[in-house]
Design a protein around this motif. Structure first.
Motif, short mmCIF file in Angstrom:
data_model
loop_
_atom_site.label_atom_id
_atom_site.label_comp_id
_atom_site.label_asym_id
_atom_site.label_seq_id
_atom_site.Cartn_x
_atom_site.Cartn_y
_atom_site.Cartn_z
N CYS A 44 0.85 -1.19 0.00
CA CYS A 44 0.00 0.00 0.00
C CYS A 44 0.88 1.24 0.00
CB CYS A 44 -0.92 -0.02 1.22
SG CYS A 44 -0.04 0.17 2.78
N LEU A 45 0.26 2.39 -0.03
CA LEU A 45 1.01 3.64 -0.11
C LEU A 45 1.89 3.88 1.11
CD1 LEU A 45 1.52 6.32 -1.65
CD2 LEU A 45 -0.53 7.22 -0.55
N CYS A 46 1.39 3.62 2.32
CA CYS A 46 2.17 3.90 3.54
C CYS A 46 3.12 2.76 3.88
CB CYS A 46 1.24 4.19 4.72
SG CYS A 46 0.42 2.75 5.44
N GLY A 47 2.95 1.61 3.22
CA GLY A 47 3.86 0.49 3.42
C GLY A 47 3.46 -0.46 4.54
N ALA A 48 2.35 -0.17 5.24
CA ALA A 48 1.93 -1.05 6.34
C ALA A 48 1.51 -2.42 5.82
CB ALA A 48 0.77 -0.41 7.11
N CYS A 77 -3.76 4.25 5.09
CA CYS A 77 -3.55 5.19 3.97
C CYS A 77 -4.67 5.11 2.92
CB CYS A 77 -2.19 4.96 3.32
SG CYS A 77 -2.03 3.40 2.44
N CYS A 93 -5.96 -0.37 2.61
CA CYS A 93 -5.22 -0.19 3.86
C CYS A 93 -5.99 0.76 4.77
CB CYS A 93 -3.83 0.35 3.57
SG CYS A 93 -2.93 0.88 5.05
ZN LIG Z 1 -1.15 1.85 3.95
#
Ligand SMILES: [Zn+2]
Ligand SMILES: [Zn+2]
Length: 140
Positions: A9-13, A80, A77
């Protein structure tokens, strides 16, 4: 394309891995996909659930099922909001948002579908819109 491929995902979580190959790659212009992505179309890759492995953040994945739709659903996510792979309700397929992959999918788009629902600004004239590798200097 040999596998595996990874995406996030964008935030990497949320981080995942796909054991290739993908079976289908569709660009969907339907109004549901337009609203879900906020863009002209969704870029949907398809594979089987046993090809997907969550590497991190599986507990961060929020599912959304559109009530009136027979099949339409999304996963994203919680932090994000970025789309991540969606495992179908009946467990028969996974829809992987192509833009969430960090690696090449090993397959090219096979079809544009629901073209009758295209956004009015998304037509053949898009081919004539100039391309830049980054922001053009005079953007305001
Ligand atoms: Zn994320
Ligand atoms: Zn669609």
């Amino acid at each position: 394309m040999s596998s595996p491929m990874q995406g996030r995902c964008l935030c990497g979580a949320v981080h995942y891995r796909i054991e290739g190959p993908f079976r289908r790659f569709m660009l969907c212009h339907c109004s549901r996909c337009r609203h879900a992505t906020g863009s002209s179309h969704a870029s949907n890759l398809f594979c089987k659930p046993d090809q997907l492995q969550w590497l991190s953040g599986a507990e961060q994945v929020q599912r959304f099922k559109l009530q009136e739709a027979e099949r339409f659903g999304r996963s994203f996510c919680r932090t994000c909001g970025a789309p991540v792979p969606f495992v179908s309700e009946d467990g028969t397929y996974v829809n992987v948002p192509a833009g969430s992959l960090d690696d090449a999918p090993g397959i090219l788009p096979q079809a544009r579908i629901f073209c009758a629902s295209r956004a009015v600004w998304d037509d053949a004239s898009m081919d004539a819109v100039p391309c830049f590798d980054a922001y053009p200097v005079d953007i305001s």
